[in-house]
Design an enzyme around this catalytic site. Structure first.
Site: not given
Length: 336
Positions: A154, A156, A158, A212, A237-239, A268, A298, A301
């Site tokens: 991925g 994007g 990030i 996700l 660190t995504a989902r 979570e 989590h 961020f």
């Protein structure tokens, strides 16, 4: 005047939002994180806009919001929203894709480095009082970064930030992202893989940065993990649901994988569901896992500056979509 509802009472005041809304939008607030069901019906009935941070917005919630025109997810991921139900109602859905990019990228690379340089492993050993612990451990975990391939799932905002950081540390960087146009790899000086299998087969350290969706849920399963090079490290660190946690446990336990860094889990907080075997072993400090797994709550961020960005950018996005019907952050249904 338009009315917007912020259900969780996230901030001590509304001065920032009130200044930005400039009398065109009235902000109402809820009182906590107990979910939308706990909100008074009178608040829900007035809301034309709805901010969503930790709450889930499901199809069964929508009848309580008869005036709803727009939802702003106060974050990047939008898996907490039933976008099909919202689309059927004609409700615009937006996210905040440009906050926390540097924080999450820094966190992902920090997890990779803490594992690949043996920081977590040697830190764990120093908790004991044995003189023998004051030594360097021979393990597949610790490798020279410049001889390692770093794979990104991925690319994007990030994922791109991670690619730049990984390159700066000397990794040979590759990525898989079927949604990007050609040429991105050349611009960044990294390698594009045309399939997930191709990425996995060349990767020593894998970092996940996909959203996700139905397509990515369970995407990194045992078959995918077994394609990684022996002694690989996985960072998520995504989902949480993108990665099969039970498969990860098996691949760590039998030694195919050297380590993992997880900022996200399938459920979570984990106390709200069955404890996965990997997390149970981690909490019990089982010796086979020592220094090989890092779990953070989590929090990738999290900085004060990122929280301020969420607040400002969410308010800006809500103002745009409600007053003009247009926002660069609007998510089309087909994004799934």
């Amino acid at each position: 005047m338009l009315t917007v509802l912020e259900p969780e009472g996230l901030y001590p005041d509304t001065a920032l939002e009130d200044a930005l809304f400039a009398g065109r939008i009235r902000l109402l607030r809820g009182g906590g994180e107990s979910g939308l069901a706990a909100l008074p019906d009178a608040l829900c009935a007035e809301a034309e806009g709805l901010f969503i941070f930790r709450n889930w917005l499901r199809a069964e919630d929508l009848p309580r919001f008869p005036k709803l025109r727009a939802v702003v997810r106060m974050g990047v991921g939008y898996d907490r929203l039933d976008r099909v139900a919202l689309a059927e109602r004609g409700v615009a859905v937006c996210n905040v894709p440009d906050y926390g990019t540097t924080e999450v990228a820094d966190h992902a690379v920090a997890l990779a480095l803490a594992l690949r340089r043996g920081i977590a492993l040697h830190h764990d050993l120093q908790r004991g009082d044995s003189p023998a612990a004051w030594t360097q451990v021979e393990t597949p975990l610790i490798q020279r970064l410049g001889e390692q391939n770093f794979g990104i799932l991925g690319l994007g905002r990030i994922g791109t930030a991670v690619a730049l950081r990984a390159r700066a540390f000397g990794f040979d960087v590759a990525f898989y992202d079927p949604h990007l146009p050609n040429g991105v790899d050349r611009a960044l000086g990294i390698t594009r893989c045309r399939s997930l299998e191709a990425l996995m087969e060349r990767t020593d350290t894998l970092s996940l940065h996909a959203p996700l969706t139905r397509a990515t849920t369970g995407l990194v399963d045992e078959a995918a993990l077994r394609r990684l090079r022996p002694g690989a490290v996985v960072v998520n660190t995504a989902r949480g649901p993108i990665l099969d946690l039970d498969a990860l446990e098996r691949c760590l336990r039998d030694g195919h994988l050297a380590g993992a860094g997880l900022d996200v889990l399938p459920i979570e907080p984990p106390a709200t569901g069955p404890i996965p075997p990997l997390l149970a072993a981690y909490r019990a400090r089982e010796s086979w896992l020592s220094g090989r797994l890092i779990v953070t709550p989590h929090s990738a961020f999290h900085t004060p500056a990122a929280y301020a960005d969420i607040r400002l950018k969410s308010a800006e996005t809500m103002h745009e979509i409600l007053t003009s019907g247009v926002s660069a952050n609007r998510i089309p249904l087909q994004a799934e």
